[in-house]
Motif scaffolding. Sequence first.
Motif, PDB file in Angstrom:
ATOM      1  N   ARG A 130       0.855  -1.060  -0.044  1.00 48.27           N
ATOM      2  CA  ARG A 130      -0.042  -0.127  -0.087  1.00 48.27           C
ATOM      3  C   ARG A 130       0.901   1.214  -0.182  1.00 48.27           C
ATOM      4  O   ARG A 130       1.996   1.361   0.409  1.00 48.27           O
ATOM      5  N   VAL A 131       0.322   2.153  -0.666  1.00 50.91           N
ATOM      6  CA  VAL A 131       1.266   3.599  -0.724  1.00 50.91           C
ATOM      7  C   VAL A 131       0.604   4.531   0.287  1.00 50.91           C
ATOM      8  O   VAL A 131      -0.703   4.709   0.557  1.00 50.91           O
ATOM      9  N   ASN A 132       1.390   4.924   0.937  1.00 49.42           N
ATOM     10  CA  ASN A 132       1.096   5.944   2.227  1.00 49.42           C
ATOM     11  C   ASN A 132       1.445   7.423   1.734  1.00 49.42           C
ATOM     12  O   ASN A 132       2.749   7.597   1.363  1.00 49.42           O
ATOM     13  N   MET A 133       0.682   8.297   1.662  1.00 47.77           N
ATOM     14  CA  MET A 133       0.641   9.830   1.512  1.00 47.77           C
ATOM     15  C   MET A 133       0.295  10.517   2.560  1.00 47.77           C
ATOM     16  O   MET A 133      -0.401  10.153   3.613  1.00 47.77           O
ATOM     17  N   ILE A 134       0.806  11.786   2.856  1.00 45.63           N
ATOM     18  CA  ILE A 134       0.641  12.841   3.838  1.00 45.63           C
ATOM     19  C   ILE A 134       0.289  14.280   3.455  1.00 45.63           C
ATOM     20  O   ILE A 134       0.940  14.667   2.422  1.00 45.63           O
ATOM     21  N   LEU A 135      -0.953  14.681   3.839  1.00 45.72           N
ATOM     22  CA  LEU A 135      -1.161  15.999   3.673  1.00 45.72           C
ATOM     23  C   LEU A 135      -1.537  16.798   4.674  1.00 45.72           C
ATOM     24  O   LEU A 135      -2.306  16.271   5.659  1.00 45.72           O
ATOM     25  N   ASP A 136      -0.747  17.853   5.255  1.00 48.60           N
ATOM     26  CA  ASP A 136      -0.978  18.424   6.449  1.00 48.60           C
ATOM     27  C   ASP A 136      -0.816  17.615   7.529  1.00 48.60           C
ATOM     28  O   ASP A 136      -1.766  17.780   8.668  1.00 48.60           O
ATOM     29  N   ASN A 137       0.069  16.740   7.584  1.00 49.23           N
ATOM     30  CA  ASN A 137       0.268  15.682   8.881  1.00 49.23           C
ATOM     31  C   ASN A 137      -0.806  14.813   8.765  1.00 49.23           C
ATOM     32  O   ASN A 137      -0.823  13.762   9.880  1.00 49.23           O
ATOM     33  N   LEU A 138      -1.872  14.753   7.800  1.00 49.05           N
ATOM     34  CA  LEU A 138      -2.886  13.547   7.719  1.00 49.05           C
ATOM     35  C   LEU A 138      -2.641  12.584   6.822  1.00 49.05           C
ATOM     36  O   LEU A 138      -2.141  13.090   5.668  1.00 49.05           O
ATOM     37  N   PRO A 139      -2.592  11.251   7.132  1.00 49.51           N
ATOM     38  CA  PRO A 139      -2.427  10.209   6.341  1.00 49.51           C
ATOM     39  C   PRO A 139      -3.552   9.995   5.334  1.00 49.51           C
ATOM     40  O   PRO A 139      -4.662  10.203   5.577  1.00 49.51           O
ATOM     41  N   VAL A 140      -3.106   9.659   3.810  1.00 48.77           N
ATOM     42  CA  VAL A 140      -4.110   9.605   3.023  1.00 48.77           C
ATOM     43  C   VAL A 140      -4.787   7.913   3.486  1.00 48.77           C
ATOM     44  O   VAL A 140      -4.303   7.264   3.910  1.00 48.77           O
ATOM     45  N   ALA A 141      -6.136   8.073   3.310  1.00 47.11           N
ATOM     46  CA  ALA A 141      -6.728   6.902   3.453  1.00 47.11           C
ATOM     47  C   ALA A 141      -8.041   6.466   2.774  1.00 47.11           C
ATOM     48  O   ALA A 141      -8.749   7.606   1.830  1.00 47.11           O
ATOM     49  N   GLU A 142      -8.524   5.200   2.510  1.00 44.59           N
ATOM     50  CA  GLU A 142      -9.667   5.121   1.964  1.00 44.59           C
ATOM     51  C   GLU A 142     -10.803   4.920   2.712  1.00 44.59           C
ATOM     52  O   GLU A 142     -10.700   4.169   3.855  1.00 44.59           O
ATOM     53  N   ARG A 197      -8.969  25.215   7.373  1.00 45.49           N
ATOM     54  CA  ARG A 197      -7.958  23.997   7.642  1.00 45.49           C
ATOM     55  C   ARG A 197      -8.346  22.597   7.378  1.00 45.49           C
ATOM     56  O   ARG A 197      -9.477  22.304   7.421  1.00 45.49           O
ATOM     57  N   ILE A 198      -7.519  21.802   6.999  1.00 45.71           N
ATOM     58  CA  ILE A 198      -7.722  20.708   6.488  1.00 45.71           C
ATOM     59  C   ILE A 198      -7.918  19.421   7.520  1.00 45.71           C
ATOM     60  O   ILE A 198      -7.296  19.547   8.418  1.00 45.71           O
ATOM     61  N   VAL A 199      -9.048  19.040   7.325  1.00 47.64           N
ATOM     62  CA  VAL A 199      -9.682  17.839   8.421  1.00 47.64           C
ATOM     63  C   VAL A 199      -9.741  16.617   7.816  1.00 47.64           C
ATOM     64  O   VAL A 199     -10.080  15.634   8.615  1.00 47.64           O
ATOM     65  N   GLY A 200      -9.440  16.343   6.624  1.00 48.75           N
ATOM     66  CA  GLY A 200      -9.636  15.050   6.044  1.00 48.75           C
ATOM     67  C   GLY A 200      -8.851  14.811   5.016  1.00 48.75           C
ATOM     68  O   GLY A 200      -8.680  15.839   3.960  1.00 48.75           O
ATOM     69  N   PHE A 201      -8.175  13.589   4.535  1.00 49.66           N
ATOM     70  CA  PHE A 201      -7.664  13.564   3.130  1.00 49.66           C
ATOM     71  C   PHE A 201      -7.823  11.846   2.725  1.00 49.66           C
ATOM     72  O   PHE A 201      -7.415  10.988   3.183  1.00 49.66           O
ATOM     73  N   GLU A 202      -8.779  12.015   1.806  1.00 51.20           N
ATOM     74  CA  GLU A 202      -9.248  10.613   1.325  1.00 51.20           C
ATOM     75  C   GLU A 202      -8.838  10.555  -0.109  1.00 51.20           C
ATOM     76  O   GLU A 202      -8.659  11.395  -0.881  1.00 51.20           O
ATOM     77  N   VAL A 203      -8.895   9.176  -0.249  1.00 51.63           N
ATOM     78  CA  VAL A 203      -8.471   8.946  -1.898  1.00 51.63           C
ATOM     79  C   VAL A 203      -9.186   7.640  -2.278  1.00 51.63           C
ATOM     80  O   VAL A 203      -9.762   6.892  -1.560  1.00 51.63           O
ATOM     81  N   LYS A 204      -9.486   7.685  -3.758  1.00 59.74           N
ATOM     82  CA  LYS A 204     -10.136   6.494  -4.192  1.00 59.74           C
ATOM     83  C   LYS A 204      -9.304   5.886  -5.431  1.00 59.74           C
ATOM     84  O   LYS A 204      -9.346   6.717  -6.627  1.00 59.74           O
ATOM     85  N   PRO A 205      -8.626   4.988  -5.423  1.00 63.52           N
ATOM     86  CA  PRO A 205      -7.670   4.666  -6.729  1.00 63.52           C
ATOM     87  C   PRO A 205      -8.488   3.841  -7.698  1.00 63.52           C
ATOM     88  O   PRO A 205      -9.415   3.370  -7.456  1.00 63.52           O
TER      89      PRO A 205
END
Length: 642
Positions: A130-142, A197-205
């Motif tokens: 799995r690939v891990n990314m970070i935006l404003d200290n929040l990890p990307v998640a599905e 302020r960023i409060v969530g970081f989601e992704v759909k591959p």
Amino acid sequence: MQLRVAVMAVVFVPLLALLSAPLASAFYLPGVAPIDFGKGAEVTVKVNKLSSVKTQLPYDYYSLDYCKPSSGIVNSAENLGEVLRGDRIENSPYVFPMKIDQTCKIVCRKANLSQGAVKNFKQKINEDYRVNMILDNLPVAERMTHTQGPTGMTYDPGFSVGFKAPLKKGGELKHFINNHLSFVVLYHQDIEYDASRIVGFEVKPFSVKHVYDRWEKHATKLSTCNPYKKIFVSSAQEWQEIDNGQEVVFTYDVAFKYSHVKWASRWDTYLLMTDAQIHWFSIINSLMIVLFLSGMVAMIMMRTLLRDISRYNQLESVEEAQEETGWKLVHGDVFRPPTKSGLLCVYVGTGVQFFGMVVVTMIFALLGFLSPANRGGLMTAMLLLWVFMGLFAGYSSSRMYKMFRGADWKRNTLRTAFTFPGVVFVIFFVLNALLWGEKSSGAVPFGTMFVLMFLWFGISVPLVFVGSYFGFKQAAIEDPVRTNKIPRQIPEQPWYMQPMFSILIGGVLPFGAVFIELFFILTSIWMHQFYYIFGFLFLVFLILLVTCAEITVVLCYFQLCSEDYNWWWRAYLTSGSSALYLFMYAAFYFFTKLQITKVVSGILYFGYMGIISYAFFVLTGTIGFYACYWFVRVIYASVKID
């Protein structure tokens, strides 16, 4: 009086912990200061390691042939804990303006992938990386499933490199790469502020086989998507296969959505556990069992001991010429130094060092300073606290060494400073060499290894010597009774009081009190889940403390009643044997919960669990030893002996 106070402490301390656990587990600080983003402000996504629960071998993001930023790869500053965890945080080409949606943005094109790159991609797909990314200290998640909770959903950190599937039913499995990412950035904006302020970081591959007429560097138009049409994949023929000579175009979408979640609560969804209720009921059930057992043991011990002490003192007052029986009979040998007393001093001192580290770490964790938002903070804190607790290791070790009439305190100090860390370092070095051989990012770099050596030799060892010096300067601890010059013969013991049997039995109760929490800890470590319920962990630690003390004191009392005065090492090993059950449970967890097939990964698992079990042995053994030592001093100081 001392016995009554001890019994009350055994019963009421866990009860107080139960009342404080909900507040402690729920309260945590985010770990970093909030960042305000105005509309159009540049938002940069950072990339982290590639991780897999199948191999437990992290790799650098750019170890795969992904798109690289045009400005070059820049490593972000990382703390010691992040490096040891295998994190490698770097910049990425995913940069987009705040609160401005974008569709079908081209990142780069990988034309004619090399055989090595294709093989690497296929291997990572086979091993479920799995690939891990970070935006404003929040990890990307599905976003995975809906459930009850503050946000009504659960997250699975990261996204898969790709997947395997047949092009048609019953056909051969092919490898497909997720080359299109649909990001969703959740933001919260207070009324009194213009910035967000960023409060969530989601992704759909998605896996998309992009089609275009002509490739132009900045003006390529894809027929599979465009700025006005989002990605839509209807059949397997539209997936992007990864194979020799294939061309892959990487793209992304980004959508900004308003969220009612405030910045201080943005980690709640990441930390939401689907089995939280099971966790609650399990912990409370374990606590109730231990409280009931504590009450029963305390009542039995108090009544039996008070009766023994009253009878012994009454016999002395009327000067009856009866022969002494029971534990009083061995008063002249009970404080005789054991064999290998120096080694016992070393392990007791190391246990004190561990105890201090665990207590202070949990206090910081309960206050929220070591929340998952503070990436790598927990491991960094544990390492630094271990180093500085060397002062107490040297002091406690030398105090006991002097009590045993030892003279060479410098040799004892060196053994205290090097025995446990030396064993751990040898195992760690071998495991790190295996990681180097696998070219994993989890391998500790030379610079970090130098820092670890400096912490050990430059800070920990000198502090052990300082503590040992002051401890040895203190007056020797006086025993409450005199020790005879000639040791008394120990009568033959029944089978149930044999050392091996009683030691193994003694480790069952402490392990039984913590094995439920152990499951969650192992899951967070080896399943790459977040662990944040430090209130529960502190409660379980108190339960462990009480059970180690209780079982060691009870078995020591039975041993002394059988006129066996060799209690020193047995007291340490009785509660310390719980580490054996911990390692056995780790093996059970390996074969039932994990899907590790690589030999190197198995060696890493059992190597690290061996280190954890060894540390658990030192901690629980020291707790049981000190409880038993206090108990023996109290009971022999309570009777009149000529």
